[in-house]
Write a protein that holds these residues in place. Structure first.
Motif, short mmCIF file in Angstrom:
data_model
loop_
_atom_site.label_atom_id
_atom_site.label_comp_id
_atom_site.label_asym_id
_atom_site.label_seq_id
_atom_site.Cartn_x
_atom_site.Cartn_y
_atom_site.Cartn_z
N ARG A 293 47.21 -3.31 44.51
CA ARG A 293 46.55 -4.25 45.41
C ARG A 293 45.50 -3.55 46.26
O ARG A 293 44.38 -4.06 46.45
N GLY A 294 45.85 -2.39 46.80
CA GLY A 294 44.88 -1.64 47.59
C GLY A 294 43.71 -1.17 46.75
O GLY A 294 42.56 -1.21 47.19
N TYR A 295 44.01 -0.74 45.53
CA TYR A 295 42.96 -0.24 44.65
C TYR A 295 42.01 -1.35 44.22
O TYR A 295 40.79 -1.18 44.21
N GLN A 296 42.54 -2.49 43.86
CA GLN A 296 41.70 -3.58 43.37
C GLN A 296 40.87 -4.22 44.47
O GLN A 296 39.74 -4.66 44.23
N SER A 297 41.41 -4.26 45.69
CA SER A 297 40.68 -4.91 46.79
C SER A 297 39.80 -3.93 47.56
O SER A 297 38.71 -4.31 48.02
N GLY A 298 40.26 -2.70 47.72
CA GLY A 298 39.54 -1.75 48.56
C GLY A 298 39.49 -2.18 50.01
O GLY A 298 38.67 -1.69 50.79
N ASP A 299 40.38 -3.09 50.39
CA ASP A 299 40.34 -3.73 51.71
C ASP A 299 41.62 -3.44 52.47
O ASP A 299 42.71 -3.82 52.06
N LEU A 300 41.46 -2.79 53.61
CA LEU A 300 42.62 -2.45 54.44
C LEU A 300 43.37 -3.70 54.88
O LEU A 300 44.59 -3.68 55.05
N ASN A 301 42.66 -4.79 55.05
CA ASN A 301 43.29 -6.03 55.51
C ASN A 301 44.22 -6.64 54.47
O ASN A 301 45.02 -7.53 54.80
N GLN A 302 44.11 -6.19 53.23
CA GLN A 302 44.98 -6.69 52.17
C GLN A 302 46.31 -5.93 52.12
O GLN A 302 47.14 -6.20 51.25
N CYS A 303 46.50 -5.00 53.04
CA CYS A 303 47.68 -4.14 53.02
C CYS A 303 48.71 -4.52 54.08
O CYS A 303 49.56 -3.69 54.45
N ASN A 304 48.69 -5.74 54.57
CA ASN A 304 49.65 -6.16 55.59
C ASN A 304 50.96 -6.55 54.92
O ASN A 304 51.14 -7.67 54.47
N THR A 305 51.86 -5.60 54.87
CA THR A 305 53.18 -5.85 54.25
C THR A 305 54.16 -6.45 55.24
O THR A 305 55.28 -6.83 54.85
N PHE A 306 53.79 -6.55 56.50
CA PHE A 306 54.74 -6.92 57.55
C PHE A 306 54.79 -8.41 57.84
O PHE A 306 55.78 -8.91 58.36
N GLN A 307 53.69 -9.11 57.58
CA GLN A 307 53.64 -10.56 57.83
C GLN A 307 54.06 -10.90 59.26
O GLN A 307 54.90 -11.76 59.51
N GLY A 308 53.46 -10.17 60.21
CA GLY A 308 53.70 -10.46 61.61
C GLY A 308 54.90 -9.76 62.23
O GLY A 308 55.13 -9.90 63.42
N ASN A 309 55.65 -8.95 61.47
CA ASN A 309 56.83 -8.28 62.01
C ASN A 309 56.47 -7.11 62.91
O ASN A 309 57.25 -6.70 63.75
N ILE A 310 55.30 -6.52 62.66
CA ILE A 310 54.86 -5.39 63.50
C ILE A 310 53.46 -5.72 64.05
O ILE A 310 52.63 -6.15 63.28
#
Length: 310
Positions: A293-310
């Motif tokens: 996902r990070g490689y295909q998007s190149g977008d830091l915003n696509q790396c939110n694994t927390f969904q509001g938890n942090i």
């Protein structure tokens, strides 16, 4: 991976020629007991040490958790900051200064992470603070405790350094079937990803939150931290690809490494059974998916694994 035109980072601290193995570096480990008192089941001490090292290598925050997981304890534990740690000043480059191939490779990969994250932070109006990388041989000491060759590469949030014994890459290749220079580069990029999380305030908040959580909830949150670091490594891979640094098969090497060291894959090797509630780092499928996902998007915003938890 094409590194011919890549500069070497100046933030490499070489302790390999230090006869003390870096033990005089001014650190006082506390709260990191090395798993003493944990019953060892289902494997030799050497095998368990190697598995723990693989877990620390890619997951990077808490080797005690990995030790408990592979010996049947189910995970848990946390690092605790001790303000009594005293870090002795060290230059960027120490030790013999020998420019061997291993050091050159690590230095160039680290340099590429610095270039990528400097650009990303700059685009957000912020300044990236690079993490030093410590090369050691056999044993050394960090603010997170003593490290050995079996510990594998790791990031210590207490001194904000990445630690690597290059001999461990042989174990990654031979015992876990993850060969290739980009598999090794991915490991460094993942650890640098933890540093990015630290700069963002994610790691400190994670450590604070987990103190008041059940073991199961803390494990689940730990998985999200690790998967985000995988995604950050993918973002780095995207940017290096844009610079023409990747070769055919490089991404496959990284995805294979992520697959070989997922929680489920490690548990199958060490225990013969998979215990999902003890996962602290993510399954093979999750790890490879978030890197991709990070490689295909190149977008830091696509790396939110927390969904509001942090």
């Amino acid at each position: 991976m094409r590194l011919d035109g890549q500069r070497e980072s100046e933030n490499v601290e070489d302790r390999r020629s230090d006869g003390s193995g870096g033990l005089d570096g001014g650190y006082r480990p506390a709260g990191m007991g090395g798993g003493r008192g944990i019953p060892l089941r289902g494997g030799s001490l050497v095998t368990i040490a190697l598995i723990v090292g693989i877990g620390w290598l890619v997951f990077g925050i808490n080797p005690i958790q990995m030790l408990i997981m592979v010996t049947g304890g189910g995970g848990g534990g946390s690092y605790t900051q001790d303000t009594s740690y005293q870090q002795a000043p060290t230059p960027s480059r120490t030790g013999s200064g020998s420019e061997d191939a291993g050091r050159a490779f690590v230095s160039k990969v680290l340099g590429s992470t610095e270039d990528v994250w400097t650009d990303i932070f700059k685009s957000a109006g912020e300044t990236y603070e690079p993490t030093p990388l410590v090369l050691f041989s056999g044993m050394t000491r960090s603010a997170c405790g003593q490290a050995s060759a079996a510990s594998g590469p790791f990031y210590c949030p207490l001194d904000k350094k990445v630690y690597i014994d290059l001999a461990f890459y042989d174990e990654l290749k031979r015992r876990f079937g993850a060969p290739g220079d980009f598999a090794q580069a991915y490991v460094i990029a993942h650890e640098v990803g933890h540093h990015v999380q630290d700069l963002q305030g994610i790691l400190p908040k994670f450590n604070q939150m987990r103190q008041n959580m059940s073991r199961a909830d803390a494990n689940a949150l730990s998985v999200k931290v690790e998967l985000q670091a995988d995604c950050y490594a993918g973002v780095w891979a995207n940017r290096t690809d844009q610079k023409g640094m990747l070769e055919a098969g490089d991404i496959d090497e990284a995805l294979n490494a992520a697959t070989q060291i997922g929680d489920d894959a490690i548990q199958k090797r060490t225990q013969g059974v998979v215990v999902p509630e003890s996962f602290t780092h993510g399954t093979s499928a999750q790890r490879s998916a978030w890197f991709k996902r990070g490689y295909q998007s190149g977008d830091l915003n696509q790396c939110n694994t927390f969904q509001g938890n942090i």
